[in-house]
Design a protein around this motif. Sequence first.
Motif, PDB file in Angstrom:
ATOM      1  N   UNK A  84      -1.086   2.440  -7.074  1.00 38.23           N
ATOM      2  CA  UNK A  84       0.279   1.665  -6.904  1.00 38.23           C
ATOM      3  C   UNK A  84       0.878   2.284  -5.756  1.00 38.23           C
ATOM      4  N   UNK A  85       1.069   3.913  -5.564  1.00 44.81           N
ATOM      5  CA  UNK A  85       1.694   4.655  -4.850  1.00 44.81           C
ATOM      6  C   UNK A  85       1.202   4.258  -3.432  1.00 44.81           C
ATOM      7  N   UNK A  86      -0.084   4.351  -3.362  1.00 45.62           N
ATOM      8  CA  UNK A  86      -0.800   3.965  -2.032  1.00 45.62           C
ATOM      9  C   UNK A  86      -0.461   2.677  -1.531  1.00 45.62           C
ATOM     10  N   UNK A  87      -0.311   1.624  -2.410  1.00 47.49           N
ATOM     11  CA  UNK A  87      -0.020   0.303  -1.669  1.00 47.49           C
ATOM     12  C   UNK A  87       1.781   0.328  -1.518  1.00 47.49           C
ATOM     13  N   UNK A 176       1.378  11.002  -1.478  1.00 44.81           N
ATOM     14  CA  UNK A 176       2.930  11.270  -1.582  1.00 44.81           C
ATOM     15  C   UNK A 176       3.705  11.626  -0.435  1.00 44.81           C
ATOM     16  N   UNK A 177       2.973  12.257   0.528  1.00 47.35           N
ATOM     17  CA  UNK A 177       3.565  12.626   1.951  1.00 47.35           C
ATOM     18  C   UNK A 177       3.127  11.320   2.910  1.00 47.35           C
ATOM     19  N   UNK A 178       4.245  10.766   3.201  1.00 47.75           N
ATOM     20  CA  UNK A 178       4.004   9.424   3.917  1.00 47.75           C
ATOM     21  C   UNK A 178       3.442   9.719   5.514  1.00 47.75           C
ATOM     22  N   UNK A 179       3.812  10.844   5.976  1.00 49.75           N
ATOM     23  CA  UNK A 179       3.364  11.339   7.352  1.00 49.75           C
ATOM     24  C   UNK A 179       1.954  11.688   6.951  1.00 49.75           C
ATOM     25  N   UNK A 180       1.413  12.335   5.961  1.00 56.31           N
ATOM     26  CA  UNK A 180      -0.074  12.529   6.098  1.00 56.31           C
ATOM     27  C   UNK A 180      -0.616  11.406   5.707  1.00 56.31           C
ATOM     28  N   UNK A 181      -0.165  10.655   4.981  1.00 59.43           N
ATOM     29  CA  UNK A 181      -0.914   9.200   4.389  1.00 59.43           C
ATOM     30  C   UNK A 181      -1.028   8.097   5.680  1.00 59.43           C
ATOM     31  N   UNK A 206      15.834  -4.629   0.980  1.00 62.92           N
ATOM     32  CA  UNK A 206      16.677  -3.712   0.355  1.00 62.92           C
ATOM     33  C   UNK A 206      16.259  -2.248   1.154  1.00 62.92           C
ATOM     34  N   UNK A 207      17.434  -1.861   1.715  1.00 68.37           N
ATOM     35  CA  UNK A 207      17.273  -0.224   2.281  1.00 68.37           C
ATOM     36  C   UNK A 207      16.647   0.723   1.537  1.00 68.37           C
ATOM     37  N   UNK A 208      16.904   0.571   0.023  1.00 74.74           N
ATOM     38  CA  UNK A 208      16.224   1.538  -0.874  1.00 74.74           C
ATOM     39  C   UNK A 208      14.661   1.457  -1.066  1.00 74.74           C
ATOM     40  N   UNK A 209      14.311   0.331  -0.533  1.00 72.83           N
ATOM     41  CA  UNK A 209      12.947   0.041  -0.513  1.00 72.83           C
ATOM     42  C   UNK A 209      12.098   0.679   0.342  1.00 72.83           C
ATOM     43  N   UNK A 210      12.940   1.205   1.515  1.00 73.29           N
ATOM     44  CA  UNK A 210      11.882   2.038   2.616  1.00 73.29           C
ATOM     45  C   UNK A 210      12.057   3.407   2.596  1.00 73.29           C
ATOM     46  N   UNK A 211      10.962   3.972   2.814  1.00 75.21           N
ATOM     47  CA  UNK A 211      10.719   5.351   2.720  1.00 75.21           C
ATOM     48  C   UNK A 211      11.572   6.195   3.914  1.00 75.21           C
ATOM     49  N   UNK A 212      12.186   7.477   3.730  1.00 76.94           N
ATOM     50  CA  UNK A 212      12.958   7.910   4.788  1.00 76.94           C
ATOM     51  C   UNK A 212      12.149   8.047   5.968  1.00 76.94           C
ATOM     52  N   UNK A 213      10.924   8.376   5.871  1.00 77.41           N
ATOM     53  CA  UNK A 213      10.139   8.735   7.166  1.00 77.41           C
ATOM     54  C   UNK A 213      10.026   7.165   8.071  1.00 77.41           C
ATOM     55  N   UNK A 214      10.022   6.271   7.197  1.00 72.95           N
ATOM     56  CA  UNK A 214       9.937   4.940   7.955  1.00 72.95           C
ATOM     57  C   UNK A 214      11.173   4.876   8.751  1.00 72.95           C
ATOM     58  N   UNK A 215      12.459   4.971   7.916  1.00 72.56           N
ATOM     59  CA  UNK A 215      13.474   4.696   8.593  1.00 72.56           C
ATOM     60  C   UNK A 215      13.687   5.519  10.022  1.00 72.56           C
ATOM     61  N   UNK A 216      13.276   6.782   9.706  1.00 72.98           N
ATOM     62  CA  UNK A 216      13.602   7.804  10.827  1.00 72.98           C
ATOM     63  C   UNK A 216      12.533   7.129  12.089  1.00 72.98           C
ATOM     64  N   UNK A 217      11.321   6.600  11.666  1.00 75.38           N
ATOM     65  CA  UNK A 217      10.528   6.107  12.775  1.00 75.38           C
ATOM     66  C   UNK A 217      10.931   5.026  13.536  1.00 75.38           C
TER      67      UNK A 217
END
Length: 220
Positions: A84-87, A176-181, A206-217
Amino acid sequence: MVPDAVDVGGLSVSGLDRTIIDRARYESLESALATCDSALHLDLVEQSALLAQIRALPSRSRGCRMAELVTLLADGKAESPLESLSRTRMFQLGLPMPELQVKFYDASGFIGRVDFFWPQLGIVGEADGRMKFRVTEGQTGDAAEEAVWRAKRRDDRLRRHPDVREVGHWDWGEALDSGRFAAVLGDLGVRPVRGIDWPVPDGALPRKSRHISVIERHTK
């Protein structure tokens, strides 16, 4: 007053459908999706019933769009929180949506059922927790060695399959680490695509659904 209350041992509590929806409204996408996936996998709820719960909420209720997103993304084929986390990460990173629990066969018979498969890319992805190779009480290290050997042989057979180009694995730390993933999936050949093929609600996510690294990217 407890919404859609049911009696459990003399206590008035919210029903399972409503509990899952409320969790999706207020928790992170990662946590909410794991809960919803598990409930669907165990046949405890139905997606249509969850969507009905969302539509029954008062208009402009907090977190409704988040709950709808979680419910649409949820899939009972997911078999573990790591899947689930991976997806979740795949969705947040804008990667193409994979097929889940795909079975492969060759001339020798059944090869295995894989966690993720991108047929358009010919790529298999496996979310591996440490428990897969842990030696249980009473076993020797030979058992873990045998498990690793079987996994290697299975990967070899998958790579020889005409529909498979590559097979990759990742663990909890990488998911868990979106950059490594993103790096793991990118090395396999799974990269962001234009447009979205995931089931999502109409309108802005929803903004909450996005990971911070994705927002920064997307804002650099």
